[in-house]
Scaffold this active site. Structure first.
Site, PDB file in Angstrom:
ATOM      1  N   PHE A  53       0.840  -1.074  -0.006  1.00 11.28           N
ATOM      2  CA  PHE A  53      -0.083   0.037  -0.015  1.00 11.28           C
ATOM      3  C   PHE A  53       0.911   1.401  -0.123  1.00 11.28           C
ATOM      4  CE2 PHE A  53      -4.630   1.188   0.778  1.00 11.28           C
ATOM      5  CZ  PHE A  53      -5.183   0.090   0.405  1.00 11.28           C
TER       6      PHE A  53
ATOM      7  N   GLU B  29      -6.605   1.951  -3.351  1.00  9.56           N
ATOM      8  CA  GLU B  29      -5.129   1.957  -3.662  1.00  9.56           C
ATOM      9  C   GLU B  29      -4.633   0.545  -3.754  1.00  9.56           C
ATOM     10  OE1 GLU B  29      -3.024   5.277  -1.614  1.00  9.56           O
ATOM     11  OE2 GLU B  29      -2.106   3.476  -0.287  1.00  9.56           O
TER      12      GLU B  29
ATOM     13  N   HIS C 281      -7.943  11.335  -2.481  1.00  3.97           N
ATOM     14  CA  HIS C 281      -7.616   9.987  -2.799  1.00  3.97           C
ATOM     15  C   HIS C 281      -7.154  10.110  -4.221  1.00  3.97           C
ATOM     16  CE1 HIS C 281      -7.251   5.657  -3.466  1.00  3.97           C
ATOM     17  NE2 HIS C 281      -7.708   5.518  -2.024  1.00  3.97           N
TER      18      HIS C 281
ATOM     19  N   ARG D 130      -2.686  11.010   6.008  1.00  5.30           N
ATOM     20  CA  ARG D 130      -2.662   9.507   6.520  1.00  5.30           C
ATOM     21  C   ARG D 130      -2.328   8.794   5.357  1.00  5.30           C
ATOM     22  NH1 ARG D 130      -6.678   5.561   5.824  1.00  5.30           N
ATOM     23  NH2 ARG D 130      -7.999   6.626   4.559  1.00  5.30           N
TER      24      ARG D 130
ATOM     25  N   HIS E 198     -11.407  12.316   0.282  1.00  2.00           N
ATOM     26  CA  HIS E 198     -11.395  11.103   0.810  1.00  2.00           C
ATOM     27  C   HIS E 198     -11.401  10.931   2.162  1.00  2.00           C
ATOM     28  CE1 HIS E 198     -11.031   6.821   0.858  1.00  2.00           C
ATOM     29  NE2 HIS E 198      -9.866   6.779   1.299  1.00  2.00           N
TER      30      HIS E 198
ATOM     31  N   LEU F  79     -14.850   5.721  -4.934  1.00  5.53           N
ATOM     32  CA  LEU F  79     -13.501   5.134  -4.777  1.00  5.53           C
ATOM     33  C   LEU F  79     -13.013   3.864  -5.638  1.00  5.53           C
ATOM     34  CD1 LEU F  79     -10.766   5.831  -3.033  1.00  5.53           C
ATOM     35  CD2 LEU F  79     -11.679   3.828  -1.804  1.00  5.53           C
TER      36      LEU F  79
ATOM     37  N   ARG G 157      -0.537   9.405  -0.530  1.00  8.38           N
ATOM     38  CA  ARG G 157      -1.534   9.971  -1.452  1.00  8.38           C
ATOM     39  C   ARG G 157      -1.194  11.362  -1.830  1.00  8.38           C
ATOM     40  NH1 ARG G 157      -6.377   6.700   1.671  1.00  8.38           N
ATOM     41  NH2 ARG G 157      -5.849   4.665   0.804  1.00  8.38           N
TER      42      ARG G 157
ATOM     43  N   GLN H  95      -7.547  14.901   2.743  1.00  8.88           N
ATOM     44  CA  GLN H  95      -6.893  13.795   1.805  1.00  8.88           C
ATOM     45  C   GLN H  95      -7.716  13.876   0.469  1.00  8.88           C
ATOM     46  OE1 GLN H  95      -6.203   9.623   2.801  1.00  8.88           O
ATOM     47  NE2 GLN H  95      -4.271  10.336   2.628  1.00  8.88           N
TER      48      GLN H  95
HETATM   49  C1  LIG Z   1     -14.607   4.650   0.273  1.00  7.41           C
HETATM   50  C2  LIG Z   1     -13.802   4.631   1.111  1.00  7.41           C
HETATM   51  C3  LIG Z   1     -12.792   3.584   1.261  1.00  7.41           C
HETATM   52  C4  LIG Z   1     -11.749   3.466   2.442  1.00  7.41           C
HETATM   53  N1  LIG Z   1     -10.898   2.497   2.342  1.00  7.41           N
HETATM   54  C5  LIG Z   1     -10.167   2.464   3.507  1.00  7.41           C
HETATM   55  C6  LIG Z   1      -9.073   1.259   3.574  1.00  7.41           C
HETATM   56  O1  LIG Z   1      -9.124   0.364   2.872  1.00  7.41           O
HETATM   57  N2  LIG Z   1      -8.596   1.459   4.700  1.00  7.41           N
HETATM   58  C7  LIG Z   1      -8.274   2.204   5.728  1.00  7.41           C
HETATM   59  O2  LIG Z   1      -7.785   2.232   6.499  1.00  7.41           O
HETATM   60  N3  LIG Z   1      -9.318   3.134   5.535  1.00  7.41           N
HETATM   61  C8  LIG Z   1     -10.285   3.369   4.622  1.00  7.41           C
HETATM   62  N4  LIG Z   1     -11.149   4.442   4.308  1.00  7.41           N
HETATM   63  C9  LIG Z   1     -11.132   5.474   5.476  1.00  7.41           C
HETATM   64  C10 LIG Z   1     -12.052   4.736   6.730  1.00  7.41           C
HETATM   65  O3  LIG Z   1     -13.047   3.696   6.212  1.00  7.41           O
HETATM   66  C11 LIG Z   1     -12.852   5.631   7.532  1.00  7.41           C
HETATM   67  O4  LIG Z   1     -12.008   6.529   8.018  1.00  7.41           O
HETATM   68  C12 LIG Z   1     -13.418   4.866   8.646  1.00  7.41           C
HETATM   69  O5  LIG Z   1     -13.997   3.777   8.440  1.00  7.41           O
HETATM   70  C13 LIG Z   1     -14.447   5.943   9.656  1.00  7.41           C
HETATM   71  O6  LIG Z   1     -14.950   4.925  10.559  1.00  7.41           O
HETATM   72  P1  LIG Z   1     -15.491   5.713  11.761  1.00  7.41           P
HETATM   73  O7  LIG Z   1     -15.663   4.778  12.733  1.00  7.41           O
HETATM   74  O8  LIG Z   1     -14.795   6.725  12.409  1.00  7.41           O
HETATM   75  O9  LIG Z   1     -16.901   6.266  11.136  1.00  7.41           O
HETATM   76  P2  LIG Z   1     -18.073   5.744  10.268  1.00  7.41           P
HETATM   77  O10 LIG Z   1     -17.748   4.483   9.871  1.00  7.41           O
HETATM   78  O11 LIG Z   1     -18.038   6.932   9.198  1.00  7.41           O
HETATM   79  O12 LIG Z   1     -19.243   5.891  11.182  1.00  7.41           O
HETATM   80  C14 LIG Z   1     -19.837   7.034  11.799  1.00  7.41           C
HETATM   81  C15 LIG Z   1     -20.998   6.352  12.433  1.00  7.41           C
HETATM   82  O13 LIG Z   1     -21.564   7.669  12.930  1.00  7.41           O
HETATM   83  C16 LIG Z   1     -23.029   7.501  12.903  1.00  7.41           C
HETATM   84  N5  LIG Z   1     -23.327   9.258  12.959  1.00  7.41           N
HETATM   85  C17 LIG Z   1     -22.860  10.408  12.457  1.00  7.41           C
HETATM   86  N6  LIG Z   1     -23.541  11.364  12.754  1.00  7.41           N
HETATM   87  C18 LIG Z   1     -24.421  10.988  13.882  1.00  7.41           C
HETATM   88  C19 LIG Z   1     -25.391  11.529  14.612  1.00  7.41           C
HETATM   89  N7  LIG Z   1     -25.386  13.144  14.456  1.00  7.41           N
HETATM   90  N8  LIG Z   1     -25.962  10.904  15.437  1.00  7.41           N
HETATM   91  C20 LIG Z   1     -26.114   9.497  15.609  1.00  7.41           C
HETATM   92  N9  LIG Z   1     -25.126   9.025  14.732  1.00  7.41           N
HETATM   93  C21 LIG Z   1     -24.519   9.655  13.883  1.00  7.41           C
HETATM   94  C22 LIG Z   1     -23.187   7.087  11.624  1.00  7.41           C
HETATM   95  O14 LIG Z   1     -24.603   6.721  11.530  1.00  7.41           O
HETATM   96  C23 LIG Z   1     -22.255   6.058  11.885  1.00  7.41           C
HETATM   97  O15 LIG Z   1     -22.697   5.053  12.380  1.00  7.41           O
HETATM   98  C24 LIG Z   1     -12.025   4.382   3.254  1.00  7.41           C
HETATM   99  C25 LIG Z   1     -12.870   5.423   3.361  1.00  7.41           C
HETATM  100  C26 LIG Z   1     -13.746   5.532   2.438  1.00  7.41           C
HETATM  101  C27 LIG Z   1     -14.699   6.369   2.278  1.00  7.41           C
END
Ligand SMILES: Cc1cc2nc3c(=O)[nH]c(=O)nc-3n(C[C@H](O)[C@H](O)[C@H](O)COP(=O)(O)OP(=O)(O)OC[C@H]3O[C@@H](n4cnc5c(N)ncnc54)[C@H](O)[C@@H]3O)c2cc1C
Length: 602
Positions: A124, A260, A247, A403, A358, A257, A291, A245
Site C-alpha cells: 500500500f 489503493e 484519494h 494519512r 476522501h 473510490l 496519497r 486527503q
Molecule cells: C470509500 C472509502 C474507502 C476506504 N478504504 C479504507 C481502507 O481500505 N483502509 C483504511 O484504513 N481506511 C479506509 N477508508 C477510511 C475509513 O474507512 C474511515 O476513515 C473509517 O471507516 C471511519 O470510521 P468511523 O468509525 O470513524 O466512522 P464511520 O464508519 O463513518 O461511522 C460513523 C457513524 O456515526 C454515525 N453518526 C454520524 N453522525 C451521527 C449523529 N449525529 N447521530 C448519530 N449517529 C451519527 C453514523 O450513522 C455511523 O454509524 C476508506 C474510506 C472510504 C470513504
C-alpha cells in the site's frame, strides 16, 4: 407543533456512544463485554456506516509475506504525516497493530488467506521495509471489501455482547454542566421526530468524517461531521482541519473510490502519452508513493496538458495486465464499480480517475486513551471530563498532515479499544451519574424551534451546495493564499445564511428535511474550521499544498516549502470566536528514538 421541554423523555446509561462505525463498535464491544450499560446511536443501520465502504486493508506489521516490524511502520507513518503526527500516538498505534488485527481475526473476520493459512497482506502507498527502501506487504485484506467484513464482524460481536443500538437516532448536542463536564447528549428519534435526553457518565463521539463538505467526495452522504459540529458548538476546538486527503483514484465524474489496493496489486497510472508518470515523481515507490504525493503529481500532469479524455481532465488507471483471474479474486468490487460507474471493463481497458476528497486528517483533539483534550491554564492537553472521541472524527494525531492508506481502519481498532478500556476503568471508579443541568436540552430546543418557525427560510440543500462548491474551489489539491482568503470570506458569508435556513414541512414523522437542515449546521462548522485553518498555515505540509510557499529560498531542503522553524504545530479552531490557537507537535515517542524531520522523498 413546536418542541417543548415537557415533552422530552430522559434515559440513563453508563456510556452513550454516538456512531456505529468501526470505531464506535470496537469501543462498544469493549464496554458491553465488561458489563456496562452502553447505548450506541446511529443515523443509519450500524452496518451501513461508512466503514462498510473501506476496500483496501488494515495496516499491521505481521510480516506474513515480506520482512516487517512495527519500527518500519512507525517510521513510515511519521514520514507519511510530514512530521505533523504526534510520535507518542504513532508509536502506540503501530505497536498495537498486530494485536488488534489478530483479535479481529479471532472475532471471526474473514481475511483472505495465504496458502500457509496466514492473513493475506498487500502493498500500500507509503508503506515500506527498512525505512523507505522498498514497498512492503502490510495491508491485511479481505478482497477489496475489508471494511465490509470488519464492520459486520464487529456488529455480530456486539449483538452477542448485548450492546443496545438506537438505530436512526441523530445526536444533536453535547450536554455540559456548570463545571464543563460532559453528562449526556440530546438526540432526535428520526422515525417519530421526538427529542430525547440521554444521560451518561461518559459520552464517546465516533461519528466519522465530514467528507461531504466537498462537492466531489468518496464519502457516504451521512458523513456530515456531526460529532465535530457538536464539539465545536459546545466550546471544544477542532484540530488540524486544513488537512484533507485527496484519494488519487476516484472514478472521474462519479467520485466513487477505486482502492489503493489496485496499485498495491500492481495497477499503474498513465498520462495521455501512455507514460507511467509516477516514475518521474517518486523513483523508488512510484505509484505507491503516499496519497498527497500521487494526487499532486496527477494534478500536475493534468495542468501541464498531459491529461486524458476529450477535455484532458483525468488520467488513467491501468489494471488489465494483472489478469482477469487476479482482478476477480482480489478486486471484485473494483471490477463492479468500473462497469457500473464508468462503463469500463477493467480486465480489458484502463479506467479514468481523478484525485477525489476522501479523508479528514484533523478532528476533535484527543490523547491515546481517546479522552478529549483542550487548552487550559497553560496546559495544551487538559482533559474534558466525560468526553471521548475516536475514529475519523478525532485527531489523536496519528495521521498528521497526510494519512497512509490502511492506517484509518487500524486507528479505529486501536483507539476504539483503548478508549473502551479507559472508560471501563473510569466507570468502575464512578458509582453515580452527575446531575443534568436544568438547561440540558435548551440549545437543541432552540435549534429545532428556530427551523420550525421559519417556513420562508432558505432551503438547506441550497446552502449545503454552496458550502460544497466553495470548499471544492478554495481548498483543493493545490491552494493559493489569495484563493484561500477568498474562500474564508465566502464561507463566513455562508455561515450567516445557515442561520436563515427554514422548514416548509414541519411534520415530525421521518421528516428528512429536518435532519438535513440539522446536518448543514454541522457542515458549516467543519467547512469554516477548514478554510480558516488552511488560510492561516503559511507553508506546505502533507496534503496542504500552497503554491505561494513552494520552494522558498531560505529553506532549500524543503522541496515543497515546509517551514519546520515556524509550523511544527497543530492548529486549533474555536467556533465561538472563529479564530485559531496553536499547540506544539509531540515529537517524543513512548519508548523509541524520535524520527527527526527531514526532506520527504519517495
Ligand atoms: C470509500 C472509502 C474507502 C476506504 N478504504 C479504507 C481502507 O481500505 N483502509 C483504511 O484504513 N481506511 C479506509 N477508508 C477510511 C475509513 O474507512 C474511515 O476513515 C473509517 O471507516 C471511519 O470510521 P468511523 O468509525 O470513524 O466512522 P464511520 O464508519 O463513518 O461511522 C460513523 C457513524 O456515526 C454515525 N453518526 C454520524 N453522525 C451521527 C449523529 N449525529 N447521530 C448519530 N449517529 C451519527 C453514523 O450513522 C455511523 O454509524 C476508506 C474510506 C472510504 C470513504
Amino acid at each position: 407543533m413546536s418542541y417543548t421541554s415537557s415533552s422530552i423523555t430522559k434515559r440513563k446509561f453508563d456510556v452513550v456512544i454516538v456512531g456505529a462505525g468501526g470505531s464506535g463498535m470496537r469501543a462498544s464491544l469493549q464496554l458491553a463485554r465488561a458489563g456496562l450499560n452502553v447505548a450506541v446511536l446511529s443515523k443509519v443501520f450500524p452496518t451501513r456506516s461508512h466503514t462498510v465502504a473501506a476496500q483496501g486493508g488494515i495496516g499491521a506489521s505481521l510480516g506474513n509475506m515480506s520482512e516487517d516490524n512495527w519500527h518500519y511502520h512507525f517510521y513510515d507513518t511519521v514520514k507519511g504525516s510530514d512530521w505533523l503526527g504526534d510520535q507518542d500516538a504513532i508509536e502506540y498505534m503501530c505497536r498495537e497493530a498486530p494485536k488488534v488485527v489478530y483479535e479481529l481475526e479471532h472475532f471471526g473476520m474473514p481475511f483472505d488467506r495465504n496458502p500457509d493459512g496466514t492473513i493475506y497482506q498487500r502493498p500500500f502507498g507509503g508503506h515500506t521495509a527498512n525505512y523507505g527502501e522498498k514497498p512492503v506487504q502490510r495491508a491485511c485484506a479481505a478482497a477489496d471489501r475489508t471494511g465490509h467484513a470488519m464492520l459486520h464482524t464487529l456488529y455480530q460481536q456486539n449483538v452477542s455482547a448485548k450492546t443496545q443500538f438506537f438505530v436512526e437516532w441523530m445526536a444533536l448536542d453535547l450536554i455540559r454542566d456548570a463545571e464543563g463536564d460532559v453528562v449526556g447528549v440530546t438526540a432526535l428519534e428520526m422515525e417519530t421526530g421526538d427529542l430525547h435526553i440521554l444521560q451518561a457518565k461518559t459520552v464517546l463521539l465516533a461519528t466519522g468524517g465530514a467528507g461531504r463538505i466537498f462537492a466531489a467526495s468518496t464519502n457516504a452522504f451521512i458523513n456530515t461531521g456531526d460529532g465535530l459540529g457538536m464539539a465545536a458548538r459546545s466550546g471544544i476546538p477542532l484540530q488540524d482541519m486544513e488537512f484533507w486527503q485527496f484519494h488519487p483514484t476516484g472514478v472521474a465524474g462519479a467520485g466513487v473510490l477505486l482502492t489503493e489496493g489496485c496499485r498495491g496489486e500492481g495497477a499503474i497510472l498513465l498520462n495521455n502519452k501512455g507514460e507511467r508518470f509516477m516514475e518521474r515523481y517518486a523513483p523508488t515507490l512510484k505509484d505507491l508513493a503516499p496519497r498527497d504525493f500521487v494526487s499532486r503529481s496527477m494534478d500536475q500532469e493534468i495542468k501541464e496538458g498531459r491529461g486524458c479524455g476529450p477535455n484532458g481532465d483525468y488520467v488513467l488507471l491501468k489494471l488489465d495486465h494483472l489478469g482477469a483471474e487476479t482482478i476477480h479474486k482480489r478486486l471484485p468490487s473494483v471490477y463492479e464499480i468500473g462497469v457500473n460507474f464508468a462503463n469500463v471493463d477493467i480486465t480489458k481497458e484502463p479506467i479514468p480517475v481523478v484525485p477525489t476528497i476522501h479523508y479528514q486528517m484533523g478532528g476533535i483533539p484527543t490523547n491515546i486513551n481517546g479522552q478529549v483534550v483542550v487548552q487550559q491554564n497553560g496546559n495544551d492537553r487538559a482533559i474534558v471530563n466525560g468526553l471521548y472521541a475516536v475514529g475519523e472524527c478525532s485527531c489523536v494525531s496519528v495521521h498528521g498532515a497526510n494519512r497512509l492508506g490502511t492506517n484509518s481502519l487500524l486507528d479505529l481498532l486501536v483507539f476504539g479499544k483503548s478508549a473502551g478500556n479507559h472508560i471501563v476503568e473510569f466507570a468502575s471508579r464512578t458509582k453515580s451519574h452527575k446531575e443534568l443541568p436544568k438547561d440540558a436540552a435548551d440549545k437543541s430546543l432552540a435549534r429545532l424551534n428556530r427551523l420550525d418557525s421559519d417556513a420562508k427560510g432558505e432551503y438547506c440543500q441550497t446552502v449545503a451546495n454552496d458550502i460544497r462548491a466553495t470548499m471544492q474551489q478554495h481548498a483543493g489539491v493545490f491552494r493559493t493564499q489569495a484563493s484561500m482568503d477568498e474562500g474564508v470570506r465566502k464561507i463566513n458569508a455562508i455561515r450567516e445564511r445557515v442561520g436563515g435556513i427554514g422548514l416548509k414541512d414541519t411534520s415530525k414523522v421521518f421528516n428528512m428535511a429536518r435532519i438535513e437542515a440539522l446536518e448543514v449546521e454541522n457542515l458549516i462548522e467543519c467547512a469554516q474550521a477548514t478554510m480558516i485553518s488552511a488560510a492561516a498555515r503559511k507553508e506546505c505540509r502533507g496534503a496542504h499544498t500552497v503554491k505561494d510557499y513552494e520552494h522558498p529560498a531560505d529553506h532549500p531542503t524543503a522541496p515543497l516549502g515546509r517551514d519546520d522553524a515556524n509550523w511544527m504545530k497543530h492548529t486549533l479552531w474555536h467556533s465561538a470566536s472563529n479564530s485559531l490557537t496553536y499547540k506544539a507537535v509531540n515529537l517524543k515517542p513512548l519508548t523509541v528514538e524520535s524520527v527527526p524531520p527531514k526532506v520527504r522523498t519517495f
